[in-house]
Design a protein around this motif. Structure first.
Motif, PDB file in Angstrom:
ATOM      1  N   ASP A   1       0.803  -1.228   0.000  1.00 28.78           N
ATOM      2  CA  ASP A   1       0.000   0.000   0.000  1.00 28.78           C
ATOM      3  C   ASP A   1       0.835   1.278   0.000  1.00 28.78           C
ATOM      4  O   ASP A   1       0.301   2.379   0.051  1.00 28.78           O
TER       5      ASP A   1
ATOM      6  N   VAL B   1      -0.638   1.230  -6.279  1.00 31.89           N
ATOM      7  CA  VAL B   1      -0.989   0.903  -4.884  1.00 31.89           C
ATOM      8  C   VAL B   1      -1.910  -0.305  -4.867  1.00 31.89           C
ATOM      9  O   VAL B   1      -2.804  -0.447  -5.718  1.00 31.89           O
TER      10      VAL B   1
ATOM     11  N   ASN C   1       6.447  -1.524  -5.656  1.00 33.76           N
ATOM     12  CA  ASN C   1       5.410  -0.642  -6.206  1.00 33.76           C
ATOM     13  C   ASN C   1       5.980   0.292  -7.265  1.00 33.76           C
ATOM     14  O   ASN C   1       5.353   0.544  -8.296  1.00 33.76           O
TER      15      ASN C   1
END
Length: 460
Positions: free
Chosen positions: A438, A458, A445
């Motif tokens: 996240d 995300v 990411n």
């Protein structure tokens, strides 16, 4: 050379990585997987598969690999395949000639190989040198264990006056040169520096760090290292207990007590920080010593009983156990991800196969033996279908995620959000690679965002 010096990692970066998304890599990697399975069989038995029982053993090997190893990371993921599957193929190809050579020596009680054409021997030695150099640069962990085993056989050859051929020396020297090229490579040092930067000094111990420890610190570190691998012991110990109880016609209640006692012991050792905090300094070593005594004790028991077959079984198991211990000892510098533990799984399989073969020989009924063999093949096929369904499910979820990203980009959304279920699987060995989370500013990411051409990526 910026991450590690393994030759197949450099090959991945140089060219093979570009093939990874294509069907050509799938075909090549599949051939490597098949070659690995057959090469490992030849390494263990010194011959190619030839009958139905060999098919059963190959099925058992596949089941153990799917059930125990980080299967997806080793056999399907391009980076993992090159660093482990392809590397193990090279290692096995370099080991097999030695396996066949010593097999002939022990079986025929020969003192060496007959002389042959000098030019032919030199050509053989040159080709084998290249193979062994590549194998030596393939794995830090397996490499050092192989060198130790090579040295042991070399000393044995000197003691028994076994005449070693030219290719034997050439391969040994080349393998050691390859290993030192790997261990001393700039990429290896770079990786250590990255470990220290991200995870702290305790994430990797250099040889000088280990040498600087006091004797008590060395023993504690060694014990903690061995305690991490206690989980591999119950399977083979319990299988052996069941086999011994079957052979000796021990009552079921007593067999159950033995199994529960061993399970209790291993659970206590595995969770020693909670149950035995006072024993952390030695419990791992004690567990492996007790397991070793188990093999030696039964070997002696059957030796006194004049049961040669069972005595040889426990001697072979003890040798495999010593090799397992040596392999564990190579991890005193750093913790291993699941994909790097393939060697332990293979030794565990070898021990299980030794027991399986002895068990099948002890059966008095061919009908029961055939039922067991068919059941093993059926189990492998059923579990294989389960594993296949997990990867089909993963592919479907990945395609859905790609469609979702394309839809968000079409709407002008640059901060992409995807479902966390995309990276979850019902198969525990789906893969041990790093998945996005996240935080859009953390790896991987950032890599996902770059790959899909968006500002941020995300998972939620």
């Amino acid at each position: 050379m910026n991450w590690n010096g393994r030759i197949f990692e450099m090959l991945r970066i140089a060219c093979v990585g570009a093939l990874a998304p294509s069907v050509y890599f799938v075909i090549l990697n599949t051939l490597m997987g098949v070659g690995f399975v057959f090469a490992f069989f030849v390494f263990i038995f010194g011959r190619l598969p030839r009958d139905f029982n060999d098919v059963v053993i190959l099925s058992l090997l596949m089941f153990v690999l799917m059930f125990q190893s980080a299967f997806g990371s080793i056999f399907l993921w391009a980076a993992g395949s090159l660093n482990y599957l392809w590397a193990y193929c090279a290692l096995l190809c370099s080991f097999i000639p030695y396996r066949l050579f010593w097999g002939d020596i022990f079986e025929q009680d020969s003192k060496g190989i007959c002389k042959s054409n000098v030019v032919k021997e030199l050509c053989k030695a040159l080709v084998f040198m290249l193979l062994c150099f590549v194998a030596g640069m393939s794995s830090e962990m397996i490499g050092i264990v192989a060198i130790i085993v090579h040295i042991g056989f070399f000393i044995y050859a000197l003691y028994k006056r076994v005449h070693l051929p030219v290719w034997y020396y050439a391969g040994l020297v080349a393998f050691m040169l390859g290993y030192f090229a790997l261990y001393l490579s700039p990429g290896h040092a770079k990786r250590v520096a990255v470990f220290w930067e991200l995870l702290g000094r305790d994430s990797f111990y250099t040889l000088s760090d280990l040498w600087a420890m006091s004797f008590g610190e060395k023993m504690r570190h060694l014990s903690i290292t061995y305690a991490k691998f206690v989980g591999y012991l119950p399977v083979i110990i319990i299988v052996l207990i069941l086999f011994v109880c079957y052979k000796e016609r021990v009552k079921k209640f007593i067999s159950l007590i033995f199994i529960l006692l061993w399970l209790y012991f291993f659970v206590m050792v595995k969770n020693h920080k909670h149950f035995l905090p006072f024993a952390s300094d030695f419990i791992g070593i004690v567990a492996f010593v007790i397991a070793g005594c188990f093999f030696v004790g039964f070997a002696y028991f059957y030796y006194k009983r004049n049961d040669e077959a069972m005595c040889k079984l426990f001697i072979k198991l003890f040798i495999a156990f010593l090799l397992f211990c040596l392999l564990v000892g190579t991890t005193i510098q750093v913790d291993l991800p699941s994909r790097a533990k393939l060697g332990y799984v293979l030794i565990e399989f070898v021990m299980i196969v030794f027991v399986y073969q002895q068990f099948m020989e002890s059966l008095g009924s061919e009908r029961i033996a055939k039922i067991i063999q068919i059941s093993i093949i059926a189990l492998c096929c059923a579990y294989g279908i389960f594993v296949l369904s997990a990867y089909i499910d993963g592919r479907i979820k990945w395609n859905n995620m790609v469609d979702s990203i394309q839809a968000q980009k079409a709407q002008g959304i640059e901060d992409v959000k995807v479902s966390a279920s995309t990276f979850a699987s019902f198969y525990k060995n789906y893969g041990d690679w790093g998945n996005p989370g996240d935080n859009p500013n953390e790896w991987p990411n950032t890599t996902y965002a770059y790959y899909f051409g968006v500002k941020s990526f995300v998972v939620e």
